[in-house]
Design a protein around this motif. Sequence first.
Motif, mmCIF file in Angstrom:
data_model
loop_
_atom_site.group_PDB
_atom_site.id
_atom_site.type_symbol
_atom_site.label_atom_id
_atom_site.label_comp_id
_atom_site.label_asym_id
_atom_site.label_seq_id
_atom_site.Cartn_x
_atom_site.Cartn_y
_atom_site.Cartn_z
ATOM 1 N N GLU A 132 0.823 -1.212 0.000
ATOM 2 C CA GLU A 132 0.000 0.000 0.000
ATOM 3 C C GLU A 132 0.853 1.257 0.000
ATOM 4 N N ARG A 133 2.069 1.157 0.534
ATOM 5 C CA ARG A 133 2.973 2.313 0.579
ATOM 6 C C ARG A 133 4.336 1.919 0.034
ATOM 7 N N ASP A 134 5.098 2.938 -0.331
ATOM 8 C CA ASP A 134 6.450 2.725 -0.840
ATOM 9 C C ASP A 134 6.439 1.841 -2.082
ATOM 10 N N VAL A 135 5.499 2.098 -2.975
ATOM 11 C CA VAL A 135 5.400 1.367 -4.244
ATOM 12 C C VAL A 135 6.567 1.763 -5.141
ATOM 13 N N ASN A 136 7.157 0.789 -5.831
ATOM 14 C CA ASN A 136 8.149 1.139 -6.856
ATOM 15 C C ASN A 136 7.807 0.596 -8.248
ATOM 16 N N LEU A 137 6.673 -0.101 -8.374
ATOM 17 C CA LEU A 137 6.108 -0.436 -9.680
ATOM 18 C C LEU A 137 4.637 -0.055 -9.649
ATOM 19 N N MET A 138 4.318 1.052 -10.298
ATOM 20 C CA MET A 138 2.972 1.599 -10.297
ATOM 21 C C MET A 138 2.275 1.205 -11.593
ATOM 22 N N ILE A 139 1.135 0.527 -11.470
ATOM 23 C CA ILE A 139 0.368 0.103 -12.634
ATOM 24 C C ILE A 139 -0.942 0.888 -12.642
ATOM 25 N N LEU A 140 -1.123 1.704 -13.681
ATOM 26 C CA LEU A 140 -2.280 2.595 -13.774
ATOM 27 C C LEU A 140 -3.212 2.119 -14.880
ATOM 28 N N ILE A 141 -4.464 1.891 -14.526
ATOM 29 C CA ILE A 141 -5.502 1.614 -15.517
ATOM 30 C C ILE A 141 -6.576 2.665 -15.295
ATOM 31 N N THR A 142 -6.506 3.711 -16.093
ATOM 32 C CA THR A 142 -7.257 4.926 -15.793
ATOM 33 C C THR A 142 -8.385 5.192 -16.776
ATOM 34 N N GLU A 143 -9.409 5.869 -16.252
ATOM 35 C CA GLU A 143 -10.468 6.400 -17.088
ATOM 36 C C GLU A 143 -10.079 7.802 -17.551
ATOM 37 N N PRO A 144 -10.627 8.267 -18.689
ATOM 38 C CA PRO A 144 -10.225 9.577 -19.216
ATOM 39 C C PRO A 144 -10.375 10.726 -18.225
ATOM 40 N N ALA A 145 -11.452 10.730 -17.437
ATOM 41 C CA ALA A 145 -11.719 11.869 -16.563
ATOM 42 C C ALA A 145 -10.693 12.031 -15.447
ATOM 43 N N GLU A 146 -10.028 10.952 -15.057
ATOM 44 C CA GLU A 146 -9.078 11.036 -13.946
ATOM 45 C C GLU A 146 -7.638 11.261 -14.395
ATOM 46 N N ARG A 147 -7.392 11.255 -15.698
ATOM 47 C CA ARG A 147 -6.011 11.367 -16.176
ATOM 48 C C ARG A 147 -5.369 12.723 -15.887
ATOM 49 N N PRO A 148 -6.096 13.843 -15.970
ATOM 50 C CA PRO A 148 -5.446 15.108 -15.606
ATOM 51 C C PRO A 148 -4.932 15.111 -14.163
ATOM 52 N N ALA A 149 -5.688 14.521 -13.239
ATOM 53 C CA ALA A 149 -5.241 14.472 -11.843
ATOM 54 C C ALA A 149 -4.002 13.588 -11.696
ATOM 55 N N PHE A 150 -3.978 12.449 -12.391
ATOM 56 C CA PHE A 150 -2.791 11.599 -12.348
ATOM 57 C C PHE A 150 -1.585 12.324 -12.940
ATOM 58 N N SER A 151 -1.813 13.046 -14.033
ATOM 59 C CA SER A 151 -0.724 13.795 -14.658
ATOM 60 C C SER A 151 -0.161 14.833 -13.704
ATOM 61 N N ALA A 152 -1.049 15.554 -13.011
ATOM 62 C CA ALA A 152 -0.602 16.588 -12.071
ATOM 63 C C ALA A 152 0.180 15.982 -10.916
ATOM 64 N N ALA A 153 -0.298 14.849 -10.397
ATOM 65 C CA ALA A 153 0.402 14.199 -9.291
ATOM 66 C C ALA A 153 1.780 13.699 -9.736
ATOM 67 N N LEU A 154 1.832 13.099 -10.925
ATOM 68 C CA LEU A 154 3.124 12.645 -11.437
ATOM 69 C C LEU A 154 4.065 13.816 -11.674
ATOM 70 N N ARG A 155 3.521 14.947 -12.126
ATOM 71 C CA ARG A 155 4.354 16.115 -12.394
ATOM 72 C C ARG A 155 5.044 16.597 -11.128
ATOM 73 N N ASP A 163 6.113 13.270 -18.223
ATOM 74 C CA ASP A 163 6.306 13.540 -19.652
ATOM 75 C C ASP A 163 5.819 12.360 -20.492
ATOM 76 N N GLY A 164 6.207 11.144 -20.089
ATOM 77 C CA GLY A 164 5.758 9.969 -20.814
ATOM 78 C C GLY A 164 4.253 9.771 -20.718
ATOM 79 N N PHE A 165 3.709 9.966 -19.523
ATOM 80 C CA PHE A 165 2.267 9.824 -19.316
ATOM 81 C C PHE A 165 1.500 10.788 -20.214
ATOM 82 N N ASP A 166 1.961 12.034 -20.303
ATOM 83 C CA ASP A 166 1.263 13.029 -21.109
ATOM 84 C C ASP A 166 1.399 12.749 -22.604
ATOM 85 N N THR A 167 2.536 12.190 -23.016
ATOM 86 C CA THR A 167 2.689 11.782 -24.414
ATOM 87 C C THR A 167 1.674 10.697 -24.744
#
Length: 283
Positions: A132-155, A163-167
């Motif tokens: 649950e914490r200290d993840v070093n392999l993150m697997i994301l299966i996202t819906e379109p509406a939540e991608r901006p929030a994931f992008s901001a958190a990754l940024r 950069d890769g996520f936004d590409t």
Amino acid sequence: MLAGWRLRALLGGALGLALSACAGQPTVSDYREYENALTAIGDLRTDTAPEDAPFTNADLVRNFSRIALRHEVDIESAGSEENSAPNPVQRWEGPIRWGLYGRGATPQDHAEIERFLNHVSDLTGLVTHEVERDVNLMILITEPAERPAFSAALRQLYPALADGFDTWRASGRVVCMASNLFSVMDEDVIVFGMVVIGSEVTGLLRRSCLHEEIAQALGLGNDHPEVRPSIFNDDEEFALLTEHDEWLLRILYDERLTPGMSEEEAMPVVRTIVEEMRPGEPG
């Protein structure tokens, strides 16, 4: 940390047919049509030891060089000799602590990932477990509406991964993606990985993405059109990790190889490993 990523692009004639009427981002229907077009011509095979695609020890040695010791230059183009550049041996050296995120993730996805990473552990000796914490392999299966929030958190946390996520997010040609971060102390040791799949991708195509992108994140970072039978090939013939690909993972994580080895240093060792692993097989 240094970053590297690769994206699995939708390429070939089946894509043109499946997405010819698609404006903007592909939908669930578009991806299903693409999967149906592939399976209709015999691609996305789920047999992992095909009798029609034998390989010799020499094939395995050559394919290890093509897949583990090279990377794609243009990440939205098909894998080839021309679209690749050399890299040294790159792999994980510590435990993989994985987590699954996104509203698109399902219990079936969780079971597939757990089963696949347990198999990876058997093949490589890597310790893998869900945390649950200290993840070093993150697997994301996202819906379109939540991608901006994931992008901001990754940024904020991992700008290079953002950069890769936004590409991936902006492209209508990319099905799924794998990214890595490398150690500051040893730039060929992978210390963080991210796999990204859209919720629009379903069925066998989603399973194929999980297998290929997780394997790519483990250090098998290239694709090549002549590597067969394999998922590391943009022709989409095989959907799931094959026995050939399992051998590539075993070789990569053999203790006789070390991160940072050049191709010149690594290949004599690889030949010895293959000869010992597969005695009596054609050379």
